[in-house]
Motif scaffolding. Structure first.
Motif, PDB file in Angstrom:
ATOM      1  N   GLY A  33      -4.202  29.351  -8.051  1.00  0.00           N
ATOM      2  CA  GLY A  33      -2.782  29.167  -8.347  1.00  0.00           C
ATOM      3  C   GLY A  33      -2.231  27.921  -7.692  1.00  0.00           C
ATOM      4  N   CYS A  34      -1.524  27.119  -8.490  1.00  0.00           N
ATOM      5  CA  CYS A  34      -0.890  25.917  -7.949  1.00  0.00           C
ATOM      6  C   CYS A  34       0.413  25.664  -8.696  1.00  0.00           C
ATOM      7  CB  CYS A  34      -1.819  24.709  -8.076  1.00  0.00           C
ATOM      8  SG  CYS A  34      -1.164  23.269  -7.185  1.00  0.00           S
ATOM      9  N   VAL A  35       1.376  25.094  -8.003  1.00  0.00           N
ATOM     10  CA  VAL A  35       2.673  24.808  -8.632  1.00  0.00           C
ATOM     11  C   VAL A  35       2.708  23.400  -9.215  1.00  0.00           C
ATOM     12  CG1 VAL A  35       4.141  26.426  -7.413  1.00  0.00           C
ATOM     13  CG2 VAL A  35       3.499  24.303  -6.303  1.00  0.00           C
ATOM     14  N   LEU A  36       1.727  22.567  -8.853  1.00  0.00           N
ATOM     15  CA  LEU A  36       1.675  21.205  -9.397  1.00  0.00           C
ATOM     16  C   LEU A  36       0.593  21.116 -10.479  1.00  0.00           C
ATOM     17  CD1 LEU A  36       2.022  18.965  -6.195  1.00  0.00           C
ATOM     18  CD2 LEU A  36       3.804  20.028  -7.583  1.00  0.00           C
ATOM     19  N   ARG A  37       0.622  20.012 -11.191  1.00  0.00           N
ATOM     20  CA  ARG A  37      -0.405  19.724 -12.198  1.00  0.00           C
ATOM     21  C   ARG A  37      -0.798  18.252 -12.062  1.00  0.00           C
ATOM     22  NH1 ARG A  37      -0.561  24.317 -12.025  1.00  0.00           N
ATOM     23  NH2 ARG A  37      -0.438  25.907 -13.662  1.00  0.00           N
ATOM     24  N   CYS A  38      -1.362  17.912 -10.925  1.00  0.00           N
ATOM     25  CA  CYS A  38      -1.707  16.517 -10.656  1.00  0.00           C
ATOM     26  C   CYS A  38      -2.733  16.031 -11.685  1.00  0.00           C
ATOM     27  CB  CYS A  38      -2.295  16.379  -9.257  1.00  0.00           C
ATOM     28  SG  CYS A  38      -1.216  17.063  -7.986  1.00  0.00           S
ATOM     29  N   LYS A  39      -2.497  14.841 -12.191  1.00  0.00           N
ATOM     30  CA  LYS A  39      -3.379  14.342 -13.250  1.00  0.00           C
ATOM     31  C   LYS A  39      -4.805  14.149 -12.757  1.00  0.00           C
ATOM     32  CE  LYS A  39       0.133  12.094 -16.045  1.00  0.00           C
ATOM     33  NZ  LYS A  39       0.611  10.870 -16.704  1.00  0.00           N
ATOM     34  N   TRP A  40      -4.975  13.893 -11.466  1.00  0.00           N
ATOM     35  CA  TRP A  40      -6.301  13.590 -10.922  1.00  0.00           C
ATOM     36  C   TRP A  40      -6.993  14.829 -10.351  1.00  0.00           C
ATOM     37  CZ3 TRP A  40      -1.618  12.333  -8.781  1.00  0.00           C
ATOM     38  CH2 TRP A  40      -1.303  12.978  -7.585  1.00  0.00           C
ATOM     39  N   CYS A  41      -6.373  15.990 -10.467  1.00  0.00           N
ATOM     40  CA  CYS A  41      -6.876  17.198  -9.786  1.00  0.00           C
ATOM     41  C   CYS A  41      -8.372  17.400 -10.054  1.00  0.00           C
ATOM     42  CB  CYS A  41      -6.093  18.417 -10.277  1.00  0.00           C
ATOM     43  SG  CYS A  41      -6.596  19.939  -9.460  1.00  0.00           S
ATOM     44  N   CYS A  42      -9.141  17.560  -8.979  1.00  0.00           N
ATOM     45  CA  CYS A  42     -10.589  17.738  -9.149  1.00  0.00           C
ATOM     46  C   CYS A  42     -10.970  19.223  -9.188  1.00  0.00           C
ATOM     47  CB  CYS A  42     -11.354  17.007  -8.046  1.00  0.00           C
ATOM     48  SG  CYS A  42     -11.028  17.651  -6.410  1.00  0.00           S
ATOM     49  N   GLU A  45      -9.651  24.338 -12.272  1.00  0.00           N
ATOM     50  CA  GLU A  45      -9.765  25.799 -12.371  1.00  0.00           C
ATOM     51  C   GLU A  45      -8.921  26.503 -11.306  1.00  0.00           C
ATOM     52  OE1 GLU A  45     -11.721  23.866 -10.702  1.00  0.00           O
ATOM     53  OE2 GLU A  45     -13.322  24.901  -9.629  1.00  0.00           O
ATOM     54  N   SER A  46      -8.375  25.726 -10.368  1.00  0.00           N
ATOM     55  CA  SER A  46      -7.515  26.312  -9.327  1.00  0.00           C
ATOM     56  C   SER A  46      -6.076  26.483  -9.807  1.00  0.00           C
ATOM     57  CB  SER A  46      -7.493  25.400  -8.092  1.00  0.00           C
ATOM     58  OG  SER A  46      -6.704  24.240  -8.332  1.00  0.00           O
ATOM     59  N   GLN A  47      -5.703  25.756 -10.836  1.00  0.00           N
ATOM     60  CA  GLN A  47      -4.279  25.620 -11.141  1.00  0.00           C
ATOM     61  C   GLN A  47      -3.641  26.921 -11.650  1.00  0.00           C
ATOM     62  OE1 GLN A  47      -4.306  22.244 -13.781  1.00  0.00           O
ATOM     63  NE2 GLN A  47      -4.474  20.770 -12.102  1.00  0.00           N
ATOM     64  N   GLU A  48      -4.307  27.579 -12.601  1.00  0.00           N
ATOM     65  CA  GLU A  48      -3.760  28.831 -13.148  1.00  0.00           C
ATOM     66  C   GLU A  48      -4.067  29.985 -12.195  1.00  0.00           C
ATOM     67  OE1 GLU A  48      -1.992  29.061 -15.858  1.00  0.00           O
ATOM     68  OE2 GLU A  48      -2.231  26.940 -16.360  1.00  0.00           O
ATOM     69  N   SER A  93      -7.712  26.648   1.242  1.00  0.00           N
ATOM     70  CA  SER A  93      -7.467  25.542   0.321  1.00  0.00           C
ATOM     71  C   SER A  93      -7.112  26.125  -1.037  1.00  0.00           C
ATOM     72  CB  SER A  93      -8.718  24.649   0.264  1.00  0.00           C
ATOM     73  OG  SER A  93      -8.475  23.521  -0.534  1.00  0.00           O
ATOM     74  N   GLY A  94      -6.966  25.255  -2.017  1.00  0.00           N
ATOM     75  CA  GLY A  94      -6.579  25.772  -3.335  1.00  0.00           C
ATOM     76  C   GLY A  94      -6.947  24.785  -4.418  1.00  0.00           C
ATOM     77  N   GLY A  95      -6.029  24.755  -5.409  1.00  0.00           N
ATOM     78  CA  GLY A  95      -4.729  25.364  -5.496  1.00  0.00           C
ATOM     79  C   GLY A  95      -3.773  25.046  -4.330  1.00  0.00           C
ATOM     80  N   GLU A  96      -2.657  25.730  -4.390  1.00  0.00           N
ATOM     81  CA  GLU A  96      -1.687  25.690  -3.292  1.00  0.00           C
ATOM     82  C   GLU A  96      -1.684  27.089  -2.676  1.00  0.00           C
ATOM     83  OE1 GLU A  96       1.089  23.686  -1.509  1.00  0.00           O
ATOM     84  OE2 GLU A  96       0.310  25.497  -0.583  1.00  0.00           O
ATOM     85  N   SER A 122      -2.629  22.073   2.109  1.00  0.00           N
ATOM     86  CA  SER A 122      -1.515  22.475   1.253  1.00  0.00           C
ATOM     87  C   SER A 122      -0.563  21.310   1.105  1.00  0.00           C
ATOM     88  CB  SER A 122      -0.800  23.665   1.912  1.00  0.00           C
ATOM     89  OG  SER A 122       0.576  23.648   1.702  1.00  0.00           O
ATOM     90  N   MET A 123       0.165  21.283  -0.017  1.00  0.00           N
ATOM     91  CA  MET A 123       1.145  20.194  -0.173  1.00  0.00           C
ATOM     92  C   MET A 123       2.555  20.661   0.169  1.00  0.00           C
ATOM     93  SD  MET A 123       0.639  21.837  -3.006  1.00  0.00           S
ATOM     94  CE  MET A 123      -0.999  21.209  -3.278  1.00  0.00           C
ATOM     95  N   ALA A 124       2.678  21.845   0.747  1.00  0.00           N
ATOM     96  CA  ALA A 124       3.964  22.344   1.263  1.00  0.00           C
ATOM     97  C   ALA A 124       5.023  22.464   0.174  1.00  0.00           C
ATOM     98  CB  ALA A 124       4.476  21.462   2.401  1.00  0.00           C
ATOM     99  N   ILE A 145       0.729  14.330   1.332  1.00  0.00           N
ATOM    100  CA  ILE A 145       1.911  13.590   0.885  1.00  0.00           C
ATOM    101  C   ILE A 145       1.377  12.540  -0.078  1.00  0.00           C
ATOM    102  CG2 ILE A 145       3.781  12.015   1.529  1.00  0.00           C
ATOM    103  CD1 ILE A 145       4.240  13.705   3.948  1.00  0.00           C
ATOM    104  N   LYS A 146       1.766  12.684  -1.326  1.00  0.00           N
ATOM    105  CA  LYS A 146       1.122  11.890  -2.374  1.00  0.00           C
ATOM    106  C   LYS A 146       1.917  10.641  -2.707  1.00  0.00           C
ATOM    107  CE  LYS A 146      -0.035  16.426  -4.275  1.00  0.00           C
ATOM    108  NZ  LYS A 146      -1.431  16.675  -3.979  1.00  0.00           N
ATOM    109  N   HIS A 147       3.219  10.701  -2.533  1.00  0.00           N
ATOM    110  CA  HIS A 147       4.074   9.567  -2.885  1.00  0.00           C
ATOM    111  C   HIS A 147       5.436   9.786  -2.233  1.00  0.00           C
ATOM    112  CE1 HIS A 147       5.341   6.098  -5.146  1.00  0.00           C
ATOM    113  NE2 HIS A 147       4.177   6.051  -5.757  1.00  0.00           N
TER     114      HIS A 147
HETATM  115  S1  SF4 Z   1      -4.753  21.825  -6.543  1.00  0.00           S
HETATM  116 FE1  SF4 Z   1      -4.027  19.986  -5.491  1.00  0.00          FE
HETATM  117  S2  SF4 Z   1      -4.609  18.286  -6.801  1.00  0.00           S
HETATM  118 FE2  SF4 Z   1      -4.776  20.179  -8.036  1.00  0.00          FE
HETATM  119  S3  SF4 Z   1      -2.805  20.342  -9.084  1.00  0.00           S
HETATM  120 FE3  SF4 Z   1      -2.640  21.518  -7.205  1.00  0.00          FE
HETATM  121  S4  SF4 Z   1      -1.795  20.069  -5.694  1.00  0.00           S
HETATM  122 FE4  SF4 Z   1      -2.540  18.879  -7.395  1.00  0.00          FE
END
Ligand code: SF4
Length: 263
Positions: A33-42, A45-48, A93-96, A122-124, A145-147
């Motif tokens: 699970g993650c609240v972001l959708r970073c274009k570069w995410c490696c 499979e963590s996002q949903e 780690s994650g995800g968030e 975590s990206m807080a 901190i990405k930007h």
């Molecule tokens: S897991 Fe990390 S890199 Fe991937 S979308 Fe979430 S914050 Fe972004």
């Protein structure tokens, strides 16, 4: 048995014997699970949060499993002697991880009660009360901190960054944990001298924070996008050259911070 040991969480991987993502030898528990959708995410499979199917090496595998805090502690226990000798322990780690902050809190609590060191990647991106819940059990916060620019952050991750920057300052001011800032260096997103300098200057303004890790973009997640049936959002972009990373390191160091490439 303490009630918090029964808290359930959803993970997608556990990696043992890692020497990244914290001090010494770590066992990394990856939460789904993650609240972001970073274009570069490696780790797409963590996002949903949902359990998914992903094709890997020609085979379909299920991504996502529900476990209890005690289940995770049983796995950590196998590496007690490595943790003891190296100063290592658990990294979430994650995800968030804060998407499942109750599980994160209870697992960190259990690890501390077992005598292991704890770290959180975590990206807080969560209400501060959720961060406050995990801080008493956290030795080291590895915070992305990405930007510093909210619009650019939103364009590449799906959300602007004011909550995260605010939380970084609150965590630093709390003095409750060692805070290290991590910045993925992503072509076309934040790979100019000005953007890196801006992140470094923000970091240098955080009380007690002395170190940034610069993490160069890589394409290791490409096959996972294919396995999930998703297009790769970064196209053909290549990782930043070593010379460029060294230049960014010098920029960070000019603000008085230590800088590690990788980490
Ligand atoms: S897991 Fe990390 S890199 Fe991937 S979308 Fe979430 S914050 Fe972004």
């Amino acid at each position: 048995m303490e009630e918090y040991l029964n808290t359930r969480g959803r993970i997608f991987d556990i990696q043992r014997y890692s020497v990244h993502d914290g001090k010494g030898i770590r066992t990394i528990v990856f939460l789904k699970g993650c609240v972001l959708r970073c274009k570069w995410c490696c780790n797409p499979e963590s996002q949903e949060y949902a359990i998914q199917q992903m094709v890997q090496n020609g085979k379909t595998k299920t991504v996502g499993e529900d476990i209890t805090v005690q289940d995770a502690l049983d796995i950590l226990e196998k590496d007690r002697r490595y943790f003891y000798r190296s100063g290592g322990g658990l990294t979430l780690s994650g995800g968030e991880s804060l998407v499942q902050y109750e599980f994160a809190r209870d697992l960190l609590h259990g690890a501390k009660a077992s005598g292991f060191s704890t770290a959180l990647e975590s990206m807080a991106c969560a209400e501060y009360c959720k961060i406050e819940a995990v801080l008493p059990y956290l030795d080291q916060y590895l915070m992305d901190i990405k930007h510093t620019n909210p619009q650019k952050h939103k364009e590449f991750t799906g959300k602007e960054n004011s909550l995260m920057l605010e939380n970084a300052r609150k965590v630093a001011e709390s003095g409750q944990t060692e805070l290290i800032i991590r910045t993925p260096v992503i072509p076309t997103f934040n790979d100019t001298d000005e953007e890196i300098r801006s992140i470094a200057e923000f970091t240098a303004s955080l009380p007690g924070v002395t170190e940034i890790h610069l993490l160069p973009y890589h394409r290791l997640g490409y096959d996972k996008y294919v396995g999930l049936g998703r297009p790769y959002p970064m196209g053909d972009l290549e990782p930043p050259a070593k010379e460029k990373m060294l230049r960014f390191k010098a920029i960070v160091e000019s603000t008085g911070l230590n800088c590690v490439i990788g980490g």
